[in-house]
Write a protein that holds these residues in place. Structure first.
Motif, PDB file in Angstrom:
ATOM      1  N   ASP A 178       0.873  -1.167   0.000  1.00 53.64           N
ATOM      2  CA  ASP A 178       0.000   0.000   0.000  1.00 53.64           C
ATOM      3  C   ASP A 178       0.908   1.215   0.000  1.00 53.64           C
ATOM      4  OD1 ASP A 178      -1.782   2.043   0.374  1.00 53.64           O
ATOM      5  OD2 ASP A 178      -2.726   1.210   2.165  1.00 53.64           O
ATOM      6  N   SER A 179       1.002   1.880  -1.134  1.00 54.47           N
ATOM      7  CA  SER A 179       1.982   2.962  -1.285  1.00 54.47           C
ATOM      8  C   SER A 179       1.528   4.276  -0.672  1.00 54.47           C
ATOM      9  CB  SER A 179       2.307   3.174  -2.768  1.00 54.47           C
ATOM     10  OG  SER A 179       1.185   3.666  -3.478  1.00 54.47           O
ATOM     11  N   HIS A 180       0.308   4.309  -0.082  1.00 52.24           N
ATOM     12  CA  HIS A 180      -0.151   5.568   0.491  1.00 52.24           C
ATOM     13  C   HIS A 180      -1.333   5.315   1.420  1.00 52.24           C
ATOM     14  CE1 HIS A 180      -0.481  10.104  -0.120  1.00 52.24           C
ATOM     15  NE2 HIS A 180      -1.518   9.833   0.669  1.00 52.24           N
ATOM     16  N   CYS A 181      -1.103   5.488   2.716  1.00 53.84           N
ATOM     17  CA  CYS A 181      -2.180   5.401   3.709  1.00 53.84           C
ATOM     18  C   CYS A 181      -1.850   6.354   4.845  1.00 53.84           C
ATOM     19  CB  CYS A 181      -2.362   3.969   4.219  1.00 53.84           C
ATOM     20  SG  CYS A 181      -0.902   3.246   5.010  1.00 53.84           S
ATOM     21  N   HIS A 182      -2.811   6.528   5.755  1.00 51.89           N
ATOM     22  CA  HIS A 182      -2.656   7.481   6.860  1.00 51.89           C
ATOM     23  C   HIS A 182      -2.949   6.768   8.177  1.00 51.89           C
ATOM     24  CE1 HIS A 182      -2.236  10.983   4.204  1.00 51.89           C
ATOM     25  NE2 HIS A 182      -3.182  10.426   3.451  1.00 51.89           N
ATOM     26  N   LEU A 183      -1.994   6.033   8.667  1.00 48.00           N
ATOM     27  CA  LEU A 183      -2.202   5.232   9.874  1.00 48.00           C
ATOM     28  C   LEU A 183      -2.285   6.077  11.140  1.00 48.00           C
ATOM     29  CD1 LEU A 183       0.138   2.181   9.170  1.00 48.00           C
ATOM     30  CD2 LEU A 183      -2.326   2.397   8.746  1.00 48.00           C
ATOM     31  N   ASP A 184      -1.921   7.358  11.064  1.00 46.59           N
ATOM     32  CA  ASP A 184      -2.010   8.225  12.239  1.00 46.59           C
ATOM     33  C   ASP A 184      -3.403   8.809  12.432  1.00 46.59           C
ATOM     34  OD1 ASP A 184      -1.397   9.788   9.797  1.00 46.59           O
ATOM     35  OD2 ASP A 184      -1.537  11.514  11.150  1.00 46.59           O
ATOM     36  N   PHE A 185      -4.306   8.603  11.489  1.00 46.29           N
ATOM     37  CA  PHE A 185      -5.626   9.217  11.583  1.00 46.29           C
ATOM     38  C   PHE A 185      -6.446   8.563  12.702  1.00 46.29           C
ATOM     39  CE2 PHE A 185      -6.551  11.670   7.451  1.00 46.29           C
ATOM     40  CZ  PHE A 185      -5.262  12.188   7.438  1.00 46.29           C
TER      41      PHE A 185
ATOM     42  N   ASP B  72      -9.215   7.220  12.870  1.00 40.96           N
ATOM     43  CA  ASP B  72      -9.922   5.995  12.491  1.00 40.96           C
ATOM     44  C   ASP B  72      -9.160   4.744  12.917  1.00 40.96           C
ATOM     45  OD1 ASP B  72     -11.860   7.234  10.025  1.00 40.96           O
ATOM     46  OD2 ASP B  72      -9.956   8.246  10.424  1.00 40.96           O
ATOM     47  N   PHE B  73      -7.832   4.859  13.036  1.00 42.81           N
ATOM     48  CA  PHE B  73      -7.002   3.694  13.318  1.00 42.81           C
ATOM     49  C   PHE B  73      -6.336   3.738  14.691  1.00 42.81           C
ATOM     50  CE2 PHE B  73      -6.376   4.244   8.552  1.00 42.81           C
ATOM     51  CZ  PHE B  73      -7.391   3.353   8.231  1.00 42.81           C
ATOM     52  N   SER B  74      -6.560   4.791  15.443  1.00 41.99           N
ATOM     53  CA  SER B  74      -5.786   5.010  16.666  1.00 41.99           C
ATOM     54  C   SER B  74      -5.936   3.888  17.687  1.00 41.99           C
ATOM     55  CB  SER B  74      -6.176   6.343  17.310  1.00 41.99           C
ATOM     56  OG  SER B  74      -7.556   6.354  17.639  1.00 41.99           O
ATOM     57  N   ALA B  75      -7.100   3.235  17.709  1.00 34.09           N
ATOM     58  CA  ALA B  75      -7.334   2.199  18.720  1.00 34.09           C
ATOM     59  C   ALA B  75      -6.899   0.810  18.272  1.00 34.09           C
ATOM     60  CB  ALA B  75      -8.823   2.158  19.085  1.00 34.09           C
ATOM     61  N   ASP B  76      -6.484   0.681  16.987  1.00 33.64           N
ATOM     62  CA  ASP B  76      -6.239  -0.676  16.499  1.00 33.64           C
ATOM     63  C   ASP B  76      -5.245  -0.713  15.340  1.00 33.64           C
ATOM     64  OD1 ASP B  76      -6.579  -3.465  16.388  1.00 33.64           O
ATOM     65  OD2 ASP B  76      -8.189  -3.307  14.906  1.00 33.64           O
ATOM     66  N   ILE B  77      -4.151   0.027  15.441  1.00 31.60           N
ATOM     67  CA  ILE B  77      -3.170  -0.003  14.363  1.00 31.60           C
ATOM     68  C   ILE B  77      -2.620  -1.408  14.173  1.00 31.60           C
ATOM     69  CG2 ILE B  77      -0.917   0.815  13.585  1.00 31.60           C
ATOM     70  CD1 ILE B  77      -1.500   3.492  14.806  1.00 31.60           C
ATOM     71  N   ALA B  78      -2.377  -2.110  15.265  1.00 29.65           N
ATOM     72  CA  ALA B  78      -1.862  -3.480  15.155  1.00 29.65           C
ATOM     73  C   ALA B  78      -2.824  -4.365  14.387  1.00 29.65           C
ATOM     74  CB  ALA B  78      -1.589  -4.055  16.541  1.00 29.65           C
ATOM     75  N   GLY B  79      -4.113  -4.212  14.635  1.00 26.46           N
ATOM     76  CA  GLY B  79      -5.109  -4.986  13.906  1.00 26.46           C
ATOM     77  C   GLY B  79      -5.154  -4.625  12.438  1.00 26.46           C
ATOM     78  N   VAL B  80      -5.031  -3.342  12.126  1.00 25.08           N
ATOM     79  CA  VAL B  80      -5.020  -2.890  10.739  1.00 25.08           C
ATOM     80  C   VAL B  80      -3.841  -3.513   9.999  1.00 25.08           C
ATOM     81  CG1 VAL B  80      -4.662  -0.876   9.253  1.00 25.08           C
ATOM     82  CG2 VAL B  80      -6.249  -0.735  11.184  1.00 25.08           C
TER      83      VAL B  80
ATOM     84  N   ASN C  97     -11.789   2.812   4.902  1.00 24.19           N
ATOM     85  CA  ASN C  97     -10.784   2.128   4.098  1.00 24.19           C
ATOM     86  C   ASN C  97      -9.589   1.745   4.973  1.00 24.19           C
ATOM     87  OD1 ASN C  97      -9.614   1.091   1.801  1.00 24.19           O
ATOM     88  ND2 ASN C  97      -9.203   3.066   0.845  1.00 24.19           N
ATOM     89  N   GLU C  98      -8.917   0.666   4.617  1.00 20.61           N
ATOM     90  CA  GLU C  98      -7.697   0.290   5.330  1.00 20.61           C
ATOM     91  C   GLU C  98      -6.767  -0.454   4.381  1.00 20.61           C
ATOM     92  OE1 GLU C  98      -8.225  -3.487   7.979  1.00 20.61           O
ATOM     93  OE2 GLU C  98      -9.839  -2.105   8.524  1.00 20.61           O
TER      94      GLU C  98
END
Length: 260
Positions: free
Chosen positions: A4-11, A13-21, A219-220
């Motif tokens: 995935d050449s472009h995503c925003h994991l700091d947003f 939407d993902f703060s509670a589950d980055i490991a899961g993403v 999206n993820e």
């Protein structure tokens, strides 16, 4: 393997589950992802995400929506933040004239040009955002490339055919997001067919723009696989060949990224 050449994991939407993403992405065959900076001031946040997750690289830069907040960050300051081994690109930076309350065009252009200089200084590719600014973007990129070449990618491409052609002529890559899967995106699929296959990347722009059949959801990175399948069908090539080619293209552009 897909990237995935472009995503925003700091947003948020993902703060509670980055490991899961990240885990769901791996299960879908998306084994690496690049989380993209929207503010230089948040460089520590992106670095921390990449250090916590070996599957993640990051960039540093100012999104055009934030150009008014960071209008005068010197190119030297941006380049100096790229020393970390997991920082592999500059941006995203660019021009976005879609919203009436956006930063003035002159400010956005100044910020973009500073990021181009930072890309040259760091020898890292620039992640380019362009929305409702095709002619101006082409003019700036052409002018800067004449001064001294740099590498980069037109990310989440949804502009007109001419900007795609100009980007390819200038040596840039073109990245397609879930928009290319939408039923009415006939013109965009035609553009994808015209882009040389050794210049195509795939992305999510997560948490935005989930592809079919996930449209309407958050999206993820795992959904990169759905966009890749759509692009493979559009180009009439086997999915495995597209996955291999897009991954090779990623590494030809982001040369600092170590292969798995």
């Amino acid at each position: 393997m897909l990237i995935d050449s472009h995503c925003h994991l700091d947003f948020p939407d993902f703060s509670a589950d980055i490991a899961g993403v990240v885990a769901r992405a791996g299960a879908a065959g998306v084994t690496r992802m690049l989380t993209i900076s929207t503010r230089v001031a948040k460089a520590d946040t992106y670095r921390a995400i990449a250090e916590a997750h070996p599957q993640v690289w990051y960039t540093v830069g100012t999104h055009p929506h934030g150009a008014g907040e960071e209008p005068d960050v010197p190119a030297e300051t941006i380049a100096a933040l790229t020393g970390h081994p997991r920082c592999i690109g500059i941006g995203e930076a660019g021009l976005d004239y879609h919203y009436a309350d956006a930063a003035p065009e002159a400010v956005q252009e100044r910020v973009l040009r500073a990021h181009i200089e930072a890309a040259r200084a760091s020898a890292l590719p620039l992640v380019i955002h362009s929305r409702d600014a095709d002619a101006h973007m082409e003019a700036v990129l052409t002018d800067e490339m004449r001064k001294r070449p740099f590498t980069g990618v037109l990310h989440c491409f949804s502009s007109g055919r001419r900007l795609a052609e100009a980007g390819v002529e200038l040596g840039l890559f073109v990245s397609f997001s879930g928009i290319v899967t939408f039923r009415r995106s006939h013109d965009l699929r035609d553009i994808a067919r015209a882009v040389p296959r050794d210049r195509i990347l795939v992305e999510t722009d997560a948490p935005f723009l989930a592809p079919e059949p996930h449209r309407g959801r958050t999206n993820e990175p795992a959904y990169t696989a759905d966009t890749a399948r759509s692009l493979a069908a559009t180009l009439d090539i086997p999915f495995e060949d597209f996955a291999r080619a897009s991954t090779d293209n990623f590494h030809r552009l982001f040369t600092k990224a170590e292969r798995a």
